[in-house]
Design a protein around this motif. Structure first.
Motif, short mmCIF file in Angstrom:
data_model
loop_
_atom_site.label_atom_id
_atom_site.label_comp_id
_atom_site.label_asym_id
_atom_site.label_seq_id
_atom_site.Cartn_x
_atom_site.Cartn_y
_atom_site.Cartn_z
N ASP A 1 0.87 -1.18 0.00
CA ASP A 1 0.00 0.00 0.00
C ASP A 1 0.90 1.22 0.00
O ASP A 1 1.56 1.51 1.00
CB ASP A 1 -0.92 -0.01 1.23
N LEU B 1 -0.01 5.65 2.96
CA LEU B 1 -0.84 5.22 4.09
C LEU B 1 -1.92 6.23 4.43
O LEU B 1 -3.07 5.87 4.65
CB LEU B 1 0.04 4.95 5.32
N TYR C 1 -5.35 0.65 4.10
CA TYR C 1 -4.60 -0.40 4.80
C TYR C 1 -5.55 -1.23 5.67
O TYR C 1 -5.49 -2.47 5.67
CB TYR C 1 -3.48 0.20 5.65
N VAL D 1 3.54 -1.25 3.90
CA VAL D 1 2.95 0.08 3.78
C VAL D 1 4.08 1.09 3.71
O VAL D 1 5.06 0.98 4.45
CB VAL D 1 2.05 0.39 5.00
#
Length: 158
Positions: free
Chosen positions: A34, A37, A43, A57
């Motif tokens: 991802d 964030l 997420y 992330v």
């Protein structure tokens, strides 16, 4: 279209696209990435729909909602280029990537996505999927779910 309607349309497309992508990659081993964030909503959704996958992330700063904080070992904090290089050092392992970097200035966001695309390619497993609100380069663009307008969210295969 109002900014509120536009935001709702974007978030719905994002959710529908992620849900669709999970079904597409179910038989491919790999991690999830991802990029961006933010508040942690994406997420949080990813960890709910893919509880058995490691979710990396990355973002410049950790400023998400406390309930959406990723584990320290999965959070890559800093500028995108060095964080992507760090992740790439372990070899291509990402089977699903969500690209959500940007500052809201279209020309700059498009240029950044193009600049980062070769680094993103280094972390992607062959056959993996990328979902992005910005155009990426060097990937095969594919059609996502029918519920999403083609100009709202973009889908790519590595």
């Amino acid at each position: 279209m109002s900014r509120l309607d536009s935001m709702l349309r974007r978030l719905t497309a994002q959710r529908d696209g992620l849900n669709w992508a999970v079904a597409q990659i179910s038989d491919i081993d790999g991690d999830v990435l991802d990029m961006g964030l933010g508040n942690g909503r994406t997420y949080d959704h990813l960890r709910e729909i893919m509880p058995d996958r490691r979710i990396w992330v990355m973002d410049r700063v950790l400023q998400c909602h406390p309930s959406s904080t990723p584990p320290a070992q999965d959070f890559l904090q800093g500028e995108a280029e060095p964080m992507l290089r760090k992740l790439a050092a372990g070899g291509p392992k990402i089977v699903l990537a969500h690209y959500d970097f940007g500052r809201g200035i279209k020309e700059e966001d498009v240029a950044e996505a193009a600049r980062l695309s070769p680094l993103i390619a280094q972390v992607m497993r062959p056959g993996g999927l990328l979902i992005s609100g910005q155009p990426l380069v060097g990937f095969e663009q594919i059609s996502g779910p029918d519920t999403i307008a083609p100009d709202r969210y973009l889908f790519y295969r590595a």
